[in-house]
Design a protein around this motif. Structure first.
Motif, PDB file in Angstrom:
ATOM      1  N   PRO A 185      11.411  38.510  -2.103  1.00  0.00           N
ATOM      2  CA  PRO A 185      10.004  38.171  -1.743  1.00  0.00           C
ATOM      3  C   PRO A 185       8.895  39.075  -1.952  1.00  0.00           C
ATOM      4  O   PRO A 185       8.024  39.134  -2.055  1.00  0.00           O
ATOM      5  N   LYS A 186       9.331  40.317  -1.608  1.00  0.00           N
ATOM      6  CA  LYS A 186       8.446  41.694  -1.626  1.00  0.00           C
ATOM      7  C   LYS A 186       7.829  41.929  -3.228  1.00  0.00           C
ATOM      8  O   LYS A 186       6.677  42.030  -3.222  1.00  0.00           O
ATOM      9  N   LYS A 187       8.749  41.807  -4.114  1.00  0.00           N
ATOM     10  CA  LYS A 187       8.255  41.750  -5.528  1.00  0.00           C
ATOM     11  C   LYS A 187       7.526  40.558  -5.951  1.00  0.00           C
ATOM     12  O   LYS A 187       6.452  40.598  -6.592  1.00  0.00           O
ATOM     13  N   ALA A 188       7.699  39.435  -5.102  1.00  0.00           N
ATOM     14  CA  ALA A 188       6.926  38.238  -5.461  1.00  0.00           C
ATOM     15  C   ALA A 188       5.440  38.524  -5.085  1.00  0.00           C
ATOM     16  O   ALA A 188       4.488  37.948  -5.668  1.00  0.00           O
ATOM     17  N   ARG A 189       5.413  38.810  -3.669  1.00  0.00           N
ATOM     18  CA  ARG A 189       4.133  39.093  -3.243  1.00  0.00           C
ATOM     19  C   ARG A 189       3.202  40.169  -4.273  1.00  0.00           C
ATOM     20  O   ARG A 189       1.976  40.224  -4.289  1.00  0.00           O
TER      21      ARG A 189
END
Length: 345
Positions: A185-189
């Protein structure tokens, strides 16, 4: 108006008066050649010139309302013939009324048919010439309209390709974001923020305006930052473009589809790290840009629409009318795309 075919923004207002002066001088010299007295020759030539100009004016009125076509072309000869007859009769009547010298009146009677012939031929010639010029101008207007329509069609198609490119890239990026939402999720944001920055810089640009190579490369690096969120250390891009070429102009987002194609066929078909090379140089009147990526010829083909390369090829054809500006070749597990951008300065 029919005789406006002779018009010109600067010289048009002088054409008919100039023609009248030439006609007057010609008539005067011809009358003197037949030993007509100067006074009679001046008045005769002046009135005959008025008859001539009057005939042109009437022809202008007639043919501005009705331009003969097809079976009605005989009117181009009949109308001047009738007008010239009326004009010569009026000319003779005025001079007979104004002069009483028997010798001159005899000359006037004997020259009647010659005058009619000369006047009729002149008016017929002018009528035909005016019609020809008028039709040539109509054809030129049609040609200009067709050229404008073709240009508008090209611009519309270029705009359509430009609009298709953004959704195409956006669709791929959103798929990647979707794949990262659960697992990373961090990379998605991070990818969402970078995608937003990239779109903010490209969507506001005028699609018709060319940009510098430096600006194009900056957008390309923003795009690569987005892709690195997906592929991490696997994606390496080596730029081999000298700064002296940074001010070269090219259509916006012309390189990005080529790099996207290299990533798709390079990273999806190859395991481990992949290095994509982007190089540029000047050759004569062209700027040559090459994109190289490794590929595995034995791997299964990557599914896709093939939009990237085809869109670039179509844009190049619409912009330059050429099909030889994009070349692709595969050799020794290296796939190379060669782009030639004409430079007009």
């Amino acid at each position: 108006m029919f005789f406006n075919a002779f018009s010109n923004p600067k010289l048009g207002k002088w054409i008919i008066p100039g023609t009248g002066v030439i006609w007057f001088l010609g008539c005067f010299l011809l009358l003197r050649r037949y030993d007509v007295e100067i006074e009679h020759a001046l008045i005769d030539a002046f009135i005959f010139s008025l008859v001539f100009l009057g005939g042109i004016f009437v022809l202008d009125r007639v043919f501005s309302l009705f331009a003969p076509k097809g079976k009605n072309l005989w009117l181009l000869f009949a109308v001047p013939l009738i007008l010239s007859w009326i004009g010569v009769m009026a000319h003779r009547y005025v001079l007979v009324w104004g002069f009483d010298e028997e010798e001159y009146l005899d000359f006037l009677t004997k020259s009647f048919y010659l005058r009619w012939t000369i006047l009729a031929m002149a008016e017929q010639l002018i009528s035909v010439l005016a019609l020809v010029v008028s039709r040539l101008e109509v054809q030129e207007e049609v040609r200009k309209r067709e050229a404008q329509m073709l240009q508008l069609s090209k611009e519309a198609e270029l705009a359509q390709l430009r609009q298709q490119l953004q959704p195409h890239f956006l669709f791929n990026s959103l798929n990647s974001i979707n794949a990262l939402v659960v697992s990373q999720p961090k990379k998605a944001r991070e990818m969402v923020l970078q995608l937003s920055e990239f779109l903010r810089g490209t969507i506001r640009k005028d699609a018709q305006k060319w940009i510098s190579l430096e600006e194009e490369l900056n957008y390309l690096k923003m795009y690569l930052d987005i892709e690195r969120v997906r592929f991490g250390h696997r994606l390496e891009v080596d730029f081999k473009v000298a700064e002296e070429y940074y001010q070269i102009k090219l259509p916006q987002l012309l390189i990005q589809p080529l790099v996207e194609n290299a990533i798709k066929h390079g990273l999806y078909g190859v395991t481990g790290e992949v290095k994509i090379e982007i190089s540029g140089r000047k050759e004569g009147s062209h700027f040559i840009l090459e994109v190289l990526n490794p590929f595995d010829p034995e791997s299964s083909a990557v599914e896709g629409t093939g939009f990237g390369l085809s869109s670039v090829e179509r844009r190049l054809f619409l912009l330059f009318g050429r099909t030889d500006l994009l070349e692709c070749e595969a050799e020794d597990h290296i796939f190379k795309v060669r782009l030639k951008i004409p430079q007009f300065l």
